[in-house]
Design an enzyme around this catalytic site. Structure first.
Site, PDB file in Angstrom:
ATOM      1  CG  ASP A 172       2.826  12.594  -0.563  1.00 35.07           C
ATOM      2  OD1 ASP A 172       1.699  12.094  -0.707  1.00 35.07           O
ATOM      3  OD2 ASP A 172       3.472  12.554   0.501  1.00 35.07           O
TER       4      ASP A 172
HETATM    5  N1  URA Z   1       4.774   8.209   2.156  1.00 33.58           N
HETATM    6  C1  URA Z   1       4.629   9.557   2.052  1.00 33.58           C
HETATM    7  O1  URA Z   1       4.582  10.253   3.060  1.00 33.58           O
HETATM    8  N2  URA Z   1       4.566  10.093   0.835  1.00 33.58           N
HETATM    9  C2  URA Z   1       4.644   9.360  -0.328  1.00 33.58           C
HETATM   10  O2  URA Z   1       4.594   9.917  -1.427  1.00 33.58           O
HETATM   11  C3  URA Z   1       4.800   7.979  -0.195  1.00 33.58           C
HETATM   12  C4  URA Z   1       4.860   7.415   1.063  1.00 33.58           C
END
Ligand code: URA
Length: 240
Positions: free
Chosen positions: A110
């Site tokens: 993310d």
């Molecule tokens: N899980 C999430 O919620 N975000 C990420 O970036 C990676 C794993």
């Protein structure tokens, strides 16, 4: 292999651009400026300098990047700068069969997640790593908004149901490091999985960092925004 072909495979531009770089004296091998684009070299293991930067020939590129917060793992980001802008041009331009160019992220993190991101131009590697049957463990360091308790940890280990799948997803390992810090190991990669799992047990992710993929840890001396080539040993450790 011809020098201009070597440069082409490593992402220095079209064959014409690569020949021009050589002819204009921008390329050196073993400290010697080369001016003949047709000069032959053994590509494997070759080290060369282009416009003052040292490079080594890589048949395939495998990299790790310490992804900083506020970057998107997309070639065409919507809001934040793309992680690809952190890489030098040739890595983004390595020619590939088909429409895609350059190295690609192996899965995504993310925008606000930091930590270990792999990138490669080896499509088969991306495919293998992304296969749900592969189960490569990924370790996340999670800072939570609310205090953690043992019941939350137990529920994450036992499995929680997320809204897009009736089958529960469980953490392969989970431990509370202190009142607001969790270390969580996942062997699958659903969308926003850590954030959704933590929300499912009544808490909330404040900060998320990926510290390890398989046996490969993010090196402590790799600062956010920095990248590094992966050698054979590091690569083998991922799936070991
Ligand atoms: N899980 C999430 O919620 N975000 C990420 O970036 C990676 C794993």
């Amino acid at each position: 292999m011809r020098l201009d072909d070597i440069l082409y495979t490593q992402g220095f531009g079209t064959r014409r651009v690569c020949a021009g770089l050589v002819q204009q004296g921008h390329v050196a091998v073993a400290g010697q400026i080369q001016t003949d684009p047709a000069q032959e070299f053994e590509a494997e293991g070759l080290r060369f300098r282009v416009q003052g930067t040292d490079w080594a020939f890589h048949q395939k590129a495998y990299l790790m990047l310490h992804k900083p917060a506020g970057t998107e793992c997309s070639q065409k980001p919507s809001t934040w700068p793309s992680v690809y802008t952190l890489l030098p041009g040739p890595l983004r331009q390595r020619p590939q069969k088909g429409a895609v160019q350059g190295v690609q992220a192996v899965g995504r993190l993310d925008q606000d997640t930091t930590g270990l991101l792999l990138l490669t131009d080896d499509g088969a590697f991306i495919h293998r790593m992304s296969s749900p049957r592969r189960h490569v463990p990924k370790v996340y360091e999670v800072m939570t908004k609310h205090p953690l308790d043992q019941a939350q940890v137990q529920r994450l280990l036992a499995g929680v149901v997320l809204d897009d799948d009736p089958r529960p997803v469980r953490a392969a390992a989970c431990e509370a490091l202190d009142s607001h810090q969790l270390r969580l190991t996942l062997t699958e990669g659903k969308y926003h999985q850590v954030k959704r799992m933590v929300a499912a047990v009544g808490n909330r992710v404040e900060a998320l960092h990926r510290s390890q993929i398989g046996g490969l840890r993010l090196p402590p001396d790799l600062a956010p925004g920095q990248w590094r080539w992966l050698g054979a040993e590091a690569l083998a450790s991922i799936a070991a």
